[in-house]
Design a protein around this motif. Structure first.
Motif, PDB file in Angstrom:
ATOM      1  N   UNK A 176      -8.376 -14.355 -33.985  1.00 30.02           N
ATOM      2  CA  UNK A 176      -9.788 -14.347 -33.583  1.00 30.02           C
ATOM      3  C   UNK A 176     -10.077 -13.145 -32.688  1.00 30.02           C
ATOM      4  N   UNK A 177      -9.183 -12.882 -31.741  1.00 29.77           N
ATOM      5  CA  UNK A 177      -9.371 -11.765 -30.816  1.00 29.77           C
ATOM      6  C   UNK A 177      -9.262 -10.413 -31.523  1.00 29.77           C
ATOM      7  N   UNK A 178      -8.325 -10.295 -32.444  1.00 30.30           N
ATOM      8  CA  UNK A 178      -8.178  -9.041 -33.178  1.00 30.30           C
ATOM      9  C   UNK A 178      -9.409  -8.773 -34.037  1.00 30.30           C
ATOM     10  N   UNK A 179     -10.006  -9.830 -34.566  1.00 33.65           N
ATOM     11  CA  UNK A 179     -11.234  -9.634 -35.330  1.00 33.65           C
ATOM     12  C   UNK A 179     -12.356  -9.129 -34.432  1.00 33.65           C
ATOM     13  N   UNK A 180     -12.414  -9.630 -33.190  1.00 31.18           N
ATOM     14  CA  UNK A 180     -13.424  -9.137 -32.255  1.00 31.18           C
ATOM     15  C   UNK A 180     -13.191  -7.666 -31.940  1.00 31.18           C
ATOM     16  N   UNK A 194      -3.996  -4.493 -31.441  1.00 35.72           N
ATOM     17  CA  UNK A 194      -5.361  -4.266 -30.971  1.00 35.72           C
ATOM     18  C   UNK A 194      -5.830  -2.859 -31.349  1.00 35.72           C
ATOM     19  N   UNK A 195      -4.941  -1.887 -31.202  1.00 35.80           N
ATOM     20  CA  UNK A 195      -5.226  -0.520 -31.636  1.00 35.80           C
ATOM     21  C   UNK A 195      -5.560  -0.500 -33.117  1.00 35.80           C
ATOM     22  N   UNK A 196      -4.720  -1.146 -33.921  1.00 36.20           N
ATOM     23  CA  UNK A 196      -4.899  -1.133 -35.375  1.00 36.20           C
ATOM     24  C   UNK A 196      -6.255  -1.697 -35.789  1.00 36.20           C
ATOM     25  N   UNK A 197      -6.620  -2.854 -35.255  1.00 40.75           N
ATOM     26  CA  UNK A 197      -7.844  -3.499 -35.733  1.00 40.75           C
ATOM     27  C   UNK A 197      -9.102  -2.819 -35.220  1.00 40.75           C
ATOM     28  N   UNK A 198      -9.052  -2.222 -34.028  1.00 41.03           N
ATOM     29  CA  UNK A 198     -10.190  -1.406 -33.601  1.00 41.03           C
ATOM     30  C   UNK A 198     -10.337  -0.229 -34.564  1.00 41.03           C
ATOM     31  N   UNK A 199      -9.215   0.388 -34.918  1.00 45.63           N
ATOM     32  CA  UNK A 199      -9.219   1.505 -35.868  1.00 45.63           C
ATOM     33  C   UNK A 199      -9.821   1.112 -37.207  1.00 45.63           C
TER      34      UNK A 199
END
Length: 289
Positions: free
Chosen positions: A203-207, A265-270
């Motif tokens: 859920x957090x990584x999706x955010x 977190x880096x990956x999913x923001x990217x």
């Protein structure tokens, strides 16, 4: 949901005993704001007349000789909030949906939320019960001084600070789309804390991915450059559970992660920033239901 700390717990409201233990202001967006170079930069001028209501409601802080720095930060937060509204209203409208913007509550030390007591130790968080984001502005100083999430001079901290807000707005988007309620339902049926944590991480990584979409959508208007994005990415990494645990404990406990590792977190923001597409943010793909 929090950027990297703990969720609020339900307790009784603070007893003041005649002493102001908290101060709070609920902020609306300033949608006609300039962004960064235009800019998110929180300087006041005659063009900011639409935000005068905001200054009128600023809580006083003991010892302040002037309200200017606080005024600037409140206006900065309001501008960031306005940018998220523009982005998500457009995205929702493209799917014939209506985006209902949240409110953002700025407080000092502690305040009461529908989810329980909000305290600054929790970091910023979104409360689905009242659809508000809660933020103690001292977290931005902590990002610099303790978490080293952005340059200690503050020169490259604007986008990282804005990312923190955009991440929490991402939780509001999840709530509106029904993702958050479904996750809560699934977590309620899980037997172990480790299982619930793994779902929470998704859920957090999706955010984070949704925050990346926001950054892509404001790129031209905000005149973002590679240095700005690099600063935001450093922030995602600084707020990774492994980074935080190494700093606090000297080791990591992956089963206790609630927000994901620095690399995740880096990956999913990217991913969000590279694609600009909500469908690309399916962090749950392949997860066991």
């Amino acid at each position: 949901m929090t950027v990297g700390y703990h969720e609020p717990i339900s307790v009784q409201p603070l007893q003041r005993h005649g002493v102001a233990q908290t101060e709070q202001i609920e902020v609306g967006s300033f949608k006609q704001a300039r962004l960064f170079g235009e800019g998110f930069t929180a300087t006041t001028s005659s063009h900011d007349a639409q935000a005068e209501w905001l200054y009128a409601e600023l809580p006083a802080k003991s010892g302040d000789q002037t309200g200017a720095p606080r005024d600037e930060m409140y206006l900065f937060v309001s501008r960031v909030l306005g940018s998220t509204e523009e982005v998500w209203q457009a995205i929702f409208a493209s799917d014939r949906l209506t985006y209902r913007p949240p409110r953002l509550v700025l407080y000092t030390n502690a305040t009461q939320a529908a989810c329980g007591l909000a305290e600054k130790i929790m970091g910023p968080f979104y409360c689905p019960g009242d659809q508000k984001v809660y933020l103690d502005l001292s977290f931005f100083q902590e990002m610099q001084a303790e978490l080293h999430a952005c340059d200690s001079s503050g020169a490259d901290c604007q986008l990282p600070q804005a990312y923190v807000i955009a991440h929490e707005i991402g939780h509001h988007v999840q709530n509106l789309l029904g993702v958050m309620p479904r996750v809560r339902e699934l977590q309620g049926s899980m037997e172990t804390e480790a299982e619930r944590n793994r779902l929470q991480v998704l859920l957090e990584l999706q955010a984070d991915c949704l925050a990346g979409i926001w950054a892509r959508k404001i790129k031209e208007k905000a005149k973002l450059n590679a240095s700005d994005i690099a600063a935001a990415i450093r922030t995602t990494e600084a707020l990774g559970n492994d980074t935080l645990q190494k700093r606090a404990l000297g080791y990591v406990v992956p089963d206790s992660f609630t927000h994901g590792s620095a690399a995740q977190r880096h990956h999913w923001f990217d991913v969000g920033y590279a694609t600009g597409l909500v469908k690309s943010c399916n962090t749950f793909a392949g997860a066991r239901q």
